[in-house]
Design a protein around this motif. Sequence first.
Motif, PDB file in Angstrom:
ATOM      1  N   ASP A 163       0.793  -1.350  -0.015  1.00 14.14           N
ATOM      2  CA  ASP A 163       0.094   0.115   0.019  1.00 14.14           C
ATOM      3  C   ASP A 163       0.908   1.451   0.049  1.00 14.14           C
ATOM      4  O   ASP A 163       0.562   2.216  -0.412  1.00 14.14           O
ATOM      5  N   GLY A 220      -5.312   2.107  -1.358  1.00  5.51           N
ATOM      6  CA  GLY A 220      -5.802   0.772  -1.239  1.00  5.51           C
ATOM      7  C   GLY A 220      -6.537   0.586   0.445  1.00  5.51           C
ATOM      8  O   GLY A 220      -6.685   1.513   1.133  1.00  5.51           O
ATOM      9  N   CYS A 249      -2.743  -6.113   2.467  1.00  8.19           N
ATOM     10  CA  CYS A 249      -2.568  -6.901   1.299  1.00  8.19           C
ATOM     11  C   CYS A 249      -2.397  -8.355   1.820  1.00  8.19           C
ATOM     12  O   CYS A 249      -2.864  -9.284   0.934  1.00  8.19           O
TER      13      CYS A 249
END
Length: 610
Positions: free
Chosen positions: A384, A394, A398
């Motif tokens: 990110d 985002g 992740c």
Amino acid sequence: MNVKEQVLKKYFGYTQFRTGQEILIDGILAGQDTFGVMPTGAGKSLCYQVPALLLEGITLVISPLISLMKDQVGALNQAGIHAAYLNSSLTVNQYYKALEYAKQGVYKIIYVAPERLMTEEFLNFAKSVTISMISVDEAHCISQWGQDFRPSYLKIMDFVEQLDKRPIISAFTATATKEVKEDIVNILKLESPTLLTTGFDRDNLSYTVQTGKDKFAAVEKYLEDNPDKSGIIYCLTRKTVEEVYEKLSKKNIAVTKYHAGLGDKERKENQDDFIYDNKPLMVATNAFGMGIDKSNVRFVIHYNMPKNIESYYQEAGRAGRDGEPSECILLYSPQDVVMNQFFIDHNRDNTELNEAELEVIKERDYERLKKMTYYCITNECLRDYVLRYFGEYGANYCGNCSNCLNQYETVDVTDVARGLIGCASACRQRYGVNVIIDTVHGANTAKIRQYRMNENAHYGELAKTPTYKLRQVMNYLLLNEYLSVTNDEYMIVKLTEKSKAVMEEEESLTMKMAKEQEQEAKVKKEKKKKGSASAELDEAGEELFEKLRALRREIAQEEKVPPYLVFSDKTLAHMCVIKPKSKSEMLTVSGVGEFKYEKYGERFLSVIIV
């Protein structure tokens, strides 16, 4: 199947375009200027290669590096497309012969270095043929805002203005901030262009930052755990390349090296050893890799922190170009910052610029270095962080980076922050990070006594807090602009507008601190690998995969081409999954086109059908 899809399948072996490709191709085929920003491995080259085969005349591809041109031309010739490159690696006779063939219409695509454009021979050639498109690869090189600015790229528009008819102009890059994008459009004078940014995320790549004094031990451990993988280890200096290379060689690891201090012949031989998988491990400076399209690079380790996020994204992005899971590991130490500062201060590039312009670039380089450093010390999602740098936002999680795979707890660090800020204020903002940390921790060193920091009001105030936690909080304060450091060799700690609120008890601070959950992180990381072609293989499939790799290597040696130019790992894995038994079934495999089937298809089928 329309004509562009027929070209895609016949020459490249794919049945459908990837995200964004068709939009850019349609723009070019409609006669529009086009600008695409797509991540490494997303298929930028197809966006100009497919229309080049459908347009009437020749497409010129402006490319910055000899290795990049050779790789692209080699891949096109393997796919049955006649292409050539024109650069300084050719002899005079070879150069004129290539120009003659081009005039005769032998080549649809010609790669050319920007330095060649304004030469008399090339201008005469360009005016004697129909140039339907000029495609600018690595377009960020044209911008002074970019990390790889090359003044020679500014000659492109001088060349265009010499032509009787302006061709379509297309531009492509993987790394472009907002300023760089605007620069590219303006300098290339793109007319009502089709613009597309497909995004910078590559979800097959995992990101890891490791800190520790023994970097070589970390490399050695990784290579022991991953003995069969091909990868690149990037180092900041030639000296470090040589040291790492020597240590690995003594351990009988198949490794080679690359840096600007080697002779042309040795560099070429070493690069070929890597590309042909004779020595699947490369230790190199950033002089290596821009033109390398090797699809089975499974890891990129940065032995030192690079100078900016753009360079890191580009270099780390050489892993996993085939879409298979790959790792990007950065081994960070504070000394890397000092080394990069030295390089910025002693930059000898861009000699064509005046002192004022060089000073502007220096300031930008310092700012980029600061953001690269913050990447190495943040506790936020690493993916990110990179995406935010390029203007994408985002969820800040992740699940496939070292920060997301660690467990964190939220800790109140207000008292520690006040101690650090107070110490910097009490010494009248005269010293660097290490002196501030040593002071609040109560260190009794010669430097602390020399600077009389043992008389500072905050001396020893945080003696019970471990030094590594003090450093984590200091990094947090710098990252979030509660403190700043100067852009010079000593990196003096300075107060900011936000410092006051903390010192006057108007604001409390909390931050995430990692809990050590190494084993659990590894388990999560393995789960992320699901969904790739290779992850679907059972034991029998893995055995077949190795047989196909052996055949690919045999063919590559016969034809003297890199193995990945025969078929990629992803294509071989797909063969193992669907196990084709006929030509029609083989042509459904991703990456198998008609031309390659005629060359290799029967040999691969004979191994699969046994």
